[in-house]
Write a protein that holds these residues in place. Structure first.
Motif, PDB file in Angstrom:
ATOM      1  N   VAL A 297       0.851  -1.193   0.000  1.00 46.25           N
ATOM      2  CA  VAL A 297       0.000   0.000   0.000  1.00 46.25           C
ATOM      3  C   VAL A 297       0.889   1.246   0.000  1.00 46.25           C
ATOM      4  O   VAL A 297       2.013   1.214   0.513  1.00 46.25           O
ATOM      5  CB  VAL A 297      -0.939  -0.054   1.235  1.00 46.25           C
ATOM      6  CG1 VAL A 297      -0.169   0.059   2.550  1.00 46.25           C
ATOM      7  CG2 VAL A 297      -2.038   1.001   1.174  1.00 46.25           C
ATOM      8  N   ASN A 298       0.390   2.325  -0.580  1.00 48.72           N
ATOM      9  CA  ASN A 298       1.147   3.568  -0.614  1.00 48.72           C
ATOM     10  C   ASN A 298       2.555   3.300  -1.172  1.00 48.72           C
ATOM     11  O   ASN A 298       3.563   3.526  -0.511  1.00 48.72           O
ATOM     12  CB  ASN A 298       1.203   4.135   0.822  1.00 48.72           C
ATOM     13  CG  ASN A 298       1.731   5.554   0.850  1.00 48.72           C
ATOM     14  OD1 ASN A 298       1.745   6.225  -0.172  1.00 48.72           O
ATOM     15  ND2 ASN A 298       2.208   5.981   2.011  1.00 48.72           N
ATOM     16  N   PRO A 299       2.623   2.808  -2.396  1.00 44.86           N
ATOM     17  CA  PRO A 299       3.895   2.273  -2.903  1.00 44.86           C
ATOM     18  C   PRO A 299       4.990   3.318  -3.037  1.00 44.86           C
ATOM     19  O   PRO A 299       4.726   4.452  -3.429  1.00 44.86           O
ATOM     20  CB  PRO A 299       3.521   1.700  -4.276  1.00 44.86           C
ATOM     21  CG  PRO A 299       2.260   2.369  -4.665  1.00 44.86           C
ATOM     22  CD  PRO A 299       1.537   2.711  -3.394  1.00 44.86           C
TER      23      PRO A 299
ATOM     24  N   PRO B 134      -6.276   3.660  -3.461  1.00 48.92           N
ATOM     25  CA  PRO B 134      -6.550   4.386  -4.699  1.00 48.92           C
ATOM     26  C   PRO B 134      -5.449   4.115  -5.733  1.00 48.92           C
ATOM     27  O   PRO B 134      -4.278   4.074  -5.374  1.00 48.92           O
ATOM     28  CB  PRO B 134      -6.525   5.862  -4.281  1.00 48.92           C
ATOM     29  CG  PRO B 134      -6.428   5.887  -2.798  1.00 48.92           C
ATOM     30  CD  PRO B 134      -6.077   4.526  -2.309  1.00 48.92           C
ATOM     31  N   PRO B 135      -5.837   3.919  -7.007  1.00 48.28           N
ATOM     32  CA  PRO B 135      -4.846   3.550  -8.035  1.00 48.28           C
ATOM     33  C   PRO B 135      -4.075   4.772  -8.539  1.00 48.28           C
ATOM     34  O   PRO B 135      -4.053   5.048  -9.717  1.00 48.28           O
ATOM     35  CB  PRO B 135      -5.715   2.927  -9.134  1.00 48.28           C
ATOM     36  CG  PRO B 135      -7.053   3.557  -8.983  1.00 48.28           C
ATOM     37  CD  PRO B 135      -7.210   3.944  -7.540  1.00 48.28           C
ATOM     38  N   GLU B 136      -3.459   5.489  -7.609  1.00 48.18           N
ATOM     39  CA  GLU B 136      -2.718   6.692  -7.992  1.00 48.18           C
ATOM     40  C   GLU B 136      -1.230   6.463  -7.790  1.00 48.18           C
ATOM     41  O   GLU B 136      -0.804   6.068  -6.711  1.00 48.18           O
ATOM     42  CB  GLU B 136      -3.149   7.876  -7.114  1.00 48.18           C
ATOM     43  CG  GLU B 136      -4.515   8.402  -7.474  1.00 48.18           C
ATOM     44  CD  GLU B 136      -5.073   9.325  -6.408  1.00 48.18           C
ATOM     45  OE1 GLU B 136      -4.270   9.883  -5.629  1.00 48.18           O
ATOM     46  OE2 GLU B 136      -6.302   9.460  -6.363  1.00 48.18           O
ATOM     47  N   VAL B 137      -0.459   6.733  -8.858  1.00 46.73           N
ATOM     48  CA  VAL B 137       0.989   6.601  -8.790  1.00 46.73           C
ATOM     49  C   VAL B 137       1.567   7.955  -8.390  1.00 46.73           C
ATOM     50  O   VAL B 137       1.238   8.967  -9.002  1.00 46.73           O
ATOM     51  CB  VAL B 137       1.548   6.162 -10.165  1.00 46.73           C
ATOM     52  CG1 VAL B 137       3.071   6.173 -10.164  1.00 46.73           C
ATOM     53  CG2 VAL B 137       1.009   4.787 -10.529  1.00 46.73           C
TER      54      VAL B 137
ATOM     55  N   LEU C 230      -0.920  -5.576   2.162  1.00 44.50           N
ATOM     56  CA  LEU C 230      -1.536  -5.749   0.847  1.00 44.50           C
ATOM     57  C   LEU C 230      -3.017  -5.390   0.866  1.00 44.50           C
ATOM     58  O   LEU C 230      -3.721  -5.544  -0.146  1.00 44.50           O
ATOM     59  CB  LEU C 230      -1.351  -7.195   0.356  1.00 44.50           C
ATOM     60  CG  LEU C 230       0.105  -7.676   0.327  1.00 44.50           C
ATOM     61  CD1 LEU C 230       0.185  -9.136  -0.092  1.00 44.50           C
ATOM     62  CD2 LEU C 230       0.945  -6.817  -0.610  1.00 44.50           C
ATOM     63  N   GLY C 231      -3.496  -4.914   2.024  1.00 50.14           N
ATOM     64  CA  GLY C 231      -4.871  -4.423   2.144  1.00 50.14           C
ATOM     65  C   GLY C 231      -5.887  -5.388   1.578  1.00 50.14           C
ATOM     66  O   GLY C 231      -5.850  -6.603   1.848  1.00 50.14           O
ATOM     67  N   GLU C 232      -6.790  -4.846   0.745  1.00 53.05           N
ATOM     68  CA  GLU C 232      -7.901  -5.634   0.199  1.00 53.05           C
ATOM     69  C   GLU C 232      -7.430  -6.707  -0.791  1.00 53.05           C
ATOM     70  O   GLU C 232      -8.215  -7.559  -1.196  1.00 53.05           O
ATOM     71  CB  GLU C 232      -8.936  -4.714  -0.467  1.00 53.05           C
ATOM     72  CG  GLU C 232      -8.471  -4.013  -1.755  1.00 53.05           C
ATOM     73  CD  GLU C 232      -7.832  -2.641  -1.521  1.00 53.05           C
ATOM     74  OE1 GLU C 232      -7.239  -2.436  -0.442  1.00 53.05           O
ATOM     75  OE2 GLU C 232      -7.914  -1.791  -2.422  1.00 53.05           O
TER      76      GLU C 232
END
Ligand code: AMP
Ligand code: MN
Ligand code: MN
Length: 354
Positions: A42-44, A74-77, A114-116
């Protein structure tokens, strides 16, 4: 789950030959049209995304067509990583294969990171874990965990080599970003001769370290520069904390981000100017992520094991770089840190034997 070897806590000595052979077999024995799902924490950060995308591009070169890469939330890079090759492998977590034939996890010490997406590990496919956290719980069917590795990308490069995938500039750029972010641009103690040898192999593909570093480390919006000024201006130094080793800390709220029209990722770099403080061994940045919820970054110059503090407060990480999710007011979170530092200090304190 097809357990190829017993899931067990990884050895501090790193992966065994049995682990490597099992990992290579997990990839080589994929069915034709086999689906692979790559997941990072998460939060990569640069290591999470870089090792995942570099490995994903390597799988493509091997002829694996169904490769997806993803991470929870959220799928934000983050903008500094927005130029990484292989971003086209990314899918939002909600669109990740429900039952892949192979799941590969990157830079996550436990499945809670790895959350959900943690449920993908319990499907019928094989779960392969690539990581370098000493605290890794060994949550895969096959665990390639090397606590001595400077970054997860070191493990990823070794696996690609064993799979016979040659480095190309795109793979190299991903692995270089991962290696340079986790070594603080080759400044931390983890920067061994082997790290520079790997960097040399990556650079030999023709990638441009100047361009990459500028994008990843030395570029931020003007609003973020002003936000940093404000947040650094409220930093506090507590020389007596951490049994006299010193603590320096600051915080940033969602309102601060709003006022400067900035996204949360800009705060990831804030720990760097804070940890410059010569008078403190321990540095800390408390970043608001929600009402009474804070992402806490901890760093030590060497005298304090901040992973002990982070683990005690529900998080994890490495001896000199760790984090956790804090709850309550900023003052309450910092008070918890002070209290844990008082407990953690004796072991990490200056050794009278030298
Ligand atoms: P950061 O301060 O976010 O750069 O994180 C430093 C290190 O701490 C990373 O290696 C992470 O693995 C670990 N870490 C940070 N936040 C957490 C968390 N909430 N839970 C577990 N580990 C964390
Ligand atoms: Mn990471
Ligand atoms: Mn890492």
């Amino acid at each position: 789950m097809t357990a190829q070897v017993d899931a067990a806590k990884p050895s501090p000595a790193g992966p065994t030959e049995v682990d490597w052979v099992a990992a290579v077999a997990a990839v080589r024995q994929l069915p034709a049209e086999g689906r692979v799902l790559l997941i990072c924490h998460v939060n990569p950060d640069g290591d999470a995304l870089g090792s995942m995308l570099g490995f994903g591009l390597g799988l493509r070169r091997l002829g694996v067509h169904e490769v997806q890469a993803t991470f929870p939330g959220p799928p934000e890079v983050p903008e500094p990583l927005g130029g990484l090759p292989g971003l086209d492998l990314l899918v939002p977590a909600a669109e990740a294969h429900p039952e892949p034939d192979l799941v590969v996890c990157f830079d996550a010490a436990s499945d809670s990171r790895l959350g959900e997406l943690a449920d993908r590990l319990t499907g019928p496919g094989t779960a392969l874990v690539l990581d370098h956290h000493a605290s890794n719980t060994g949550f895969g069917d096959v665990n390639l965990v090397d606590p001595e590795a400077a970054a997860t990308s070191v493990v990823a490069e070794q696996l690609l080599e064993r799979l016979g995938v040659p480095l190309d500039p795109n793979i190299a750029e991903c692995l270089y970003v991962a290696l340079s972010t986790d070594t603080g641009s080759f400044r931390f103690d983890a920067t061994t001769p082997a790290v520079h040898e790997m960097a040399a192999r990556l650079l030999a593909t023709g990638i441009s370290p100047g361009d990459i570093s500028r994008r990843v480390f030395d570029s931020r919006p003007f609003g973020a520069v002003r936000l940093f000024g404000e947040v650094l201006g409220r930093a506090r130094l507590e020389p007596e904390a951490a049994a006299g080793q010193g603590l320096v800390w600051t915080y940033a709220t969602l309102e601060d981000l709003d006022r400067h029209d900035q996204r949360p990722y800009v705060l990831e770099a804030l720990i760097d100017p804070v940890r410059c403080t010569a008078e403190a061994d321990v540095s800390c940045v408390v970043k608001q992520t929600g009402p009474d919820v804070w992402a806490v970054s901890l760093r030590s110059k060497g005298a304090t094991d901040v992973s002990r503090v982070a683990v005690a407060l529900g998080g994890g990480g490495h001896r000199l770089a760790a984090g956790f999710t804090g709850r309550g007011t900023v003052d309450e979170v910092v008070e918890q840190i002070r209290a844990e530092l008082a407990v953690a200090a004796p072991e990490g304190g200056i050794d009278p034997q030298g």
